[in-house]
Design a protein around this motif. Structure first.
Motif, PDB file in Angstrom:
ATOM      1  N   LEU A   1     -15.620 -14.759  21.966  1.00  0.00           N
ATOM      2  CA  LEU A   1     -14.858 -15.691  21.143  1.00  0.00           C
ATOM      3  C   LEU A   1     -15.764 -16.618  20.339  1.00  0.00           C
ATOM      4  O   LEU A   1     -15.473 -16.944  19.178  1.00  0.00           O
ATOM      5  CB  LEU A   1     -13.933 -16.535  22.026  1.00  0.00           C
ATOM      6  CG  LEU A   1     -12.742 -15.789  22.640  1.00  0.00           C
ATOM      7  CD1 LEU A   1     -12.134 -16.622  23.769  1.00  0.00           C
ATOM      8  CD2 LEU A   1     -11.692 -15.482  21.585  1.00  0.00           C
ATOM      9  N   LEU A   2     -16.875 -17.033  20.943  1.00  0.00           N
ATOM     10  CA  LEU A   2     -17.767 -18.003  20.315  1.00  0.00           C
ATOM     11  C   LEU A   2     -18.925 -17.352  19.573  1.00  0.00           C
ATOM     12  O   LEU A   2     -19.667 -18.042  18.870  1.00  0.00           O
ATOM     13  CB  LEU A   2     -18.328 -18.955  21.374  1.00  0.00           C
ATOM     14  CG  LEU A   2     -17.289 -19.767  22.156  1.00  0.00           C
ATOM     15  CD1 LEU A   2     -17.964 -20.529  23.290  1.00  0.00           C
ATOM     16  CD2 LEU A   2     -16.552 -20.726  21.241  1.00  0.00           C
ATOM     17  N   ARG A   3     -19.100 -16.042  19.778  1.00  0.00           N
ATOM     18  CA  ARG A   3     -20.220 -15.325  19.170  1.00  0.00           C
ATOM     19  C   ARG A   3     -21.547 -15.910  19.634  1.00  0.00           C
ATOM     20  O   ARG A   3     -22.480 -16.144  18.860  1.00  0.00           O
ATOM     21  CB  ARG A   3     -20.097 -15.318  17.646  1.00  0.00           C
ATOM     22  CG  ARG A   3     -18.756 -14.746  17.192  1.00  0.00           C
ATOM     23  CD  ARG A   3     -18.524 -14.859  15.716  1.00  0.00           C
ATOM     24  NE  ARG A   3     -17.138 -14.475  15.393  1.00  0.00           N
ATOM     25  CZ  ARG A   3     -16.623 -14.445  14.181  1.00  0.00           C
ATOM     26  NH1 ARG A   3     -17.386 -14.780  13.154  1.00  0.00           N
ATOM     27  NH2 ARG A   3     -15.376 -14.101  13.972  1.00  0.00           N
ATOM     28  N   ILE A   4     -21.605 -16.136  20.940  1.00  0.00           N
ATOM     29  CA  ILE A   4     -22.797 -16.657  21.601  1.00  0.00           C
ATOM     30  C   ILE A   4     -23.104 -15.733  22.768  1.00  0.00           C
ATOM     31  O   ILE A   4     -22.188 -15.319  23.479  1.00  0.00           O
ATOM     32  CB  ILE A   4     -22.550 -18.091  22.137  1.00  0.00           C
ATOM     33  CG1 ILE A   4     -22.271 -19.046  20.976  1.00  0.00           C
ATOM     34  CG2 ILE A   4     -23.738 -18.591  22.954  1.00  0.00           C
ATOM     35  CD1 ILE A   4     -21.837 -20.424  21.438  1.00  0.00           C
ATOM     36  N   PRO A   5     -24.369 -15.381  22.998  1.00  0.00           N
ATOM     37  CA  PRO A   5     -24.693 -14.498  24.123  1.00  0.00           C
ATOM     38  C   PRO A   5     -24.186 -15.067  25.450  1.00  0.00           C
ATOM     39  O   PRO A   5     -24.455 -16.237  25.764  1.00  0.00           O
ATOM     40  CB  PRO A   5     -26.230 -14.446  24.100  1.00  0.00           C
ATOM     41  CG  PRO A   5     -26.590 -14.734  22.675  1.00  0.00           C
ATOM     42  CD  PRO A   5     -25.558 -15.718  22.201  1.00  0.00           C
ATOM     43  N   PRO A   6     -23.445 -14.277  26.238  1.00  0.00           N
ATOM     44  CA  PRO A   6     -22.934 -14.770  27.530  1.00  0.00           C
ATOM     45  C   PRO A   6     -24.027 -15.295  28.445  1.00  0.00           C
ATOM     46  O   PRO A   6     -23.798 -16.256  29.199  1.00  0.00           O
ATOM     47  CB  PRO A   6     -22.246 -13.530  28.127  1.00  0.00           C
ATOM     48  CG  PRO A   6     -21.872 -12.704  26.942  1.00  0.00           C
ATOM     49  CD  PRO A   6     -22.974 -12.907  25.943  1.00  0.00           C
ATOM     50  N   ALA A   7     -25.220 -14.684  28.402  1.00  0.00           N
ATOM     51  CA  ALA A   7     -26.315 -15.143  29.260  1.00  0.00           C
ATOM     52  C   ALA A   7     -26.702 -16.582  28.934  1.00  0.00           C
ATOM     53  O   ALA A   7     -27.053 -17.362  29.827  1.00  0.00           O
ATOM     54  CB  ALA A   7     -27.523 -14.223  29.106  1.00  0.00           C
ATOM     55  N   ARG A   8     -26.623 -16.954  27.655  1.00  0.00           N
ATOM     56  CA  ARG A   8     -26.946 -18.326  27.263  1.00  0.00           C
ATOM     57  C   ARG A   8     -25.903 -19.291  27.812  1.00  0.00           C
ATOM     58  O   ARG A   8     -26.237 -20.375  28.308  1.00  0.00           O
ATOM     59  CB  ARG A   8     -27.011 -18.436  25.745  1.00  0.00           C
ATOM     60  CG  ARG A   8     -27.465 -19.808  25.245  1.00  0.00           C
ATOM     61  CD  ARG A   8     -27.481 -19.854  23.718  1.00  0.00           C
ATOM     62  NE  ARG A   8     -28.306 -18.784  23.166  1.00  0.00           N
ATOM     63  CZ  ARG A   8     -28.315 -18.451  21.880  1.00  0.00           C
ATOM     64  NH1 ARG A   8     -27.531 -19.080  21.022  1.00  0.00           N
ATOM     65  NH2 ARG A   8     -29.090 -17.472  21.452  1.00  0.00           N
ATOM     66  N   ILE A   9     -24.642 -18.899  27.725  1.00  0.00           N
ATOM     67  CA  ILE A   9     -23.566 -19.738  28.271  1.00  0.00           C
ATOM     68  C   ILE A   9     -23.758 -19.922  29.762  1.00  0.00           C
ATOM     69  O   ILE A   9     -23.605 -21.031  30.295  1.00  0.00           O
ATOM     70  CB  ILE A   9     -22.201 -19.093  27.975  1.00  0.00           C
ATOM     71  CG1 ILE A   9     -21.947 -19.061  26.468  1.00  0.00           C
ATOM     72  CG2 ILE A   9     -21.078 -19.839  28.694  1.00  0.00           C
ATOM     73  CD1 ILE A   9     -20.689 -18.316  26.064  1.00  0.00           C
ATOM     74  N   THR A  10     -24.108 -18.849  30.468  1.00  0.00           N
ATOM     75  CA  THR A  10     -24.333 -18.925  31.910  1.00  0.00           C
ATOM     76  C   THR A  10     -25.479 -19.871  32.229  1.00  0.00           C
ATOM     77  O   THR A  10     -25.392 -20.684  33.168  1.00  0.00           O
ATOM     78  CB  THR A  10     -24.621 -17.525  32.478  1.00  0.00           C
ATOM     79  OG1 THR A  10     -23.482 -16.677  32.242  1.00  0.00           O
ATOM     80  CG2 THR A  10     -24.874 -17.588  33.975  1.00  0.00           C
ATOM     81  N   ARG A  11     -26.556 -19.797  31.462  1.00  0.00           N
ATOM     82  CA  ARG A  11     -27.692 -20.706  31.692  1.00  0.00           C
ATOM     83  C   ARG A  11     -27.267 -22.149  31.521  1.00  0.00           C
ATOM     84  O   ARG A  11     -27.645 -23.019  32.317  1.00  0.00           O
ATOM     85  CB  ARG A  11     -28.840 -20.385  30.735  1.00  0.00           C
ATOM     86  CG  ARG A  11     -29.594 -19.112  31.032  1.00  0.00           C
ATOM     87  CD  ARG A  11     -30.947 -19.106  30.342  1.00  0.00           C
ATOM     88  NE  ARG A  11     -30.846 -19.287  28.905  1.00  0.00           N
ATOM     89  CZ  ARG A  11     -30.702 -18.292  28.032  1.00  0.00           C
ATOM     90  NH1 ARG A  11     -30.605 -17.052  28.465  1.00  0.00           N
ATOM     91  NH2 ARG A  11     -30.636 -18.543  26.732  1.00  0.00           N
ATOM     92  N   TRP A  12     -26.505 -22.430  30.475  1.00  0.00           N
ATOM     93  CA  TRP A  12     -26.098 -23.812  30.212  1.00  0.00           C
ATOM     94  C   TRP A  12     -25.189 -24.358  31.312  1.00  0.00           C
ATOM     95  O   TRP A  12     -25.249 -25.542  31.618  1.00  0.00           O
ATOM     96  CB  TRP A  12     -25.370 -23.886  28.872  1.00  0.00           C
ATOM     97  CG  TRP A  12     -26.260 -23.722  27.681  1.00  0.00           C
ATOM     98  CD1 TRP A  12     -27.624 -23.670  27.671  1.00  0.00           C
ATOM     99  CD2 TRP A  12     -25.854 -23.585  26.316  1.00  0.00           C
ATOM    100  NE1 TRP A  12     -28.095 -23.510  26.390  1.00  0.00           N
ATOM    101  CE2 TRP A  12     -27.040 -23.452  25.539  1.00  0.00           C
ATOM    102  CE3 TRP A  12     -24.620 -23.554  25.681  1.00  0.00           C
ATOM    103  CZ2 TRP A  12     -26.994 -23.311  24.157  1.00  0.00           C
ATOM    104  CZ3 TRP A  12     -24.587 -23.398  24.302  1.00  0.00           C
ATOM    105  CH2 TRP A  12     -25.756 -23.277  23.543  1.00  0.00           C
TER     106      TRP A  12
END
Length: 233
Positions: free
Chosen positions: A25-36
């Motif tokens: 939905l956000l066009r952001i790598p899921p791994a980056r979201i998980t790190r944050w």
């Protein structure tokens, strides 16, 4: 559900997304979201998560609420403008104290100029000032463009609904409906349901007859799915 996790009934109205769904939905790598949202280690140093997610399902995995979705969206916009995640975390901590909101980054009152983060404050004299959260002082300058767009806010500046492709595309995320999953706005039918019906029935027209909805609703759902697939490619 694991011991100590959030009761399922308390998740109603906040939305529920996996990092993979949020990433699409956000066009952001899921791994980056998980790190944050989980924190991570790099170069022998521990980096704590930027904030605590709305949805806590214990060992069942990491999930985001609707406010988390918008917080990630703003954090990504700030970082894209040159702010480090550490400076964003500090701004969140300061703004949480000012607004007394556990998810302050998703309010309509945040701004950035690429060097610092500002909180829009209305003064008694009618002037609009920006409180520099990283320097602890008021800044008199033009309000920079909002990092968020296509959002419906309540009167307190809290996001209520998101139109990811713009209102004209008629696909909306509303945490009060379908656990915040994308729905076709005219019919309130989930996008995945209409898209799956089109595949099963062989055409948008047949799916529309099966679900007793306008053909345009099915076509909007299919267009949204195509847009998400294209952004993930």
């Amino acid at each position: 559900m694991q011991p100590g996790s959030q009761p399922f009934e308390t998740l109603t109205g906040i939305g529920l997304y996996t990092p993979a769904e949020a990433g699409r939905l956000l066009r952001i790598p899921p791994a980056r979201i998980t790190r944050w949202l989980r924190g991570h280690e790099a170069g022998g140093r521990r980096y704590e998560r930027l904030w605590t997610p709305q949805a806590d399902l214990g060992e069942d995995g990491l999930f985001l609420g609707f406010r988390d979705l918008q917080e990630v969206r703003v954090a990504a916009a700030f970082i894209a403008r040159g702010l480090s995640p550490q400076r964003v975390r500090r701004a969140i901590d300061l703004a949480r104290c000012v607004l007394r909101d556990e998810h302050p980054l998703s309010t309509a009152r945040f701004r950035t100029d690429g060097r610092s983060v500002f909180l829009q404050v209305a003064e008694e004299d009618g002037e609009t000032r920006l409180l520099d959260l990283l320097r602890g002082q008021f800044a008199f300058r033009e309000i920079v463009e909002r990092s968020l767009s296509n959002l419906d806010y309540d009167e307190d500046g809290i996001p209520q609904r998101w139109w990811p492709l713009g209102r004209g595309k008629a696909i909306v995320l509303d945490p009060a409906r379908s656990f915040g999953q994308p729905i076709e706005a005219e019919t309130a039918v989930p996008v995945d349901v209409l898209a799956a019906a089109a595949e099963a029935e062989g055409s948008p027209e047949a799916a529309a007859r099966a679900w007793d909805v306008p053909v345009r609703a099915v076509k909007r759902a299919l267009a949204f799915r195509q847009a998400m697939a294209a952004s993930a490619a």
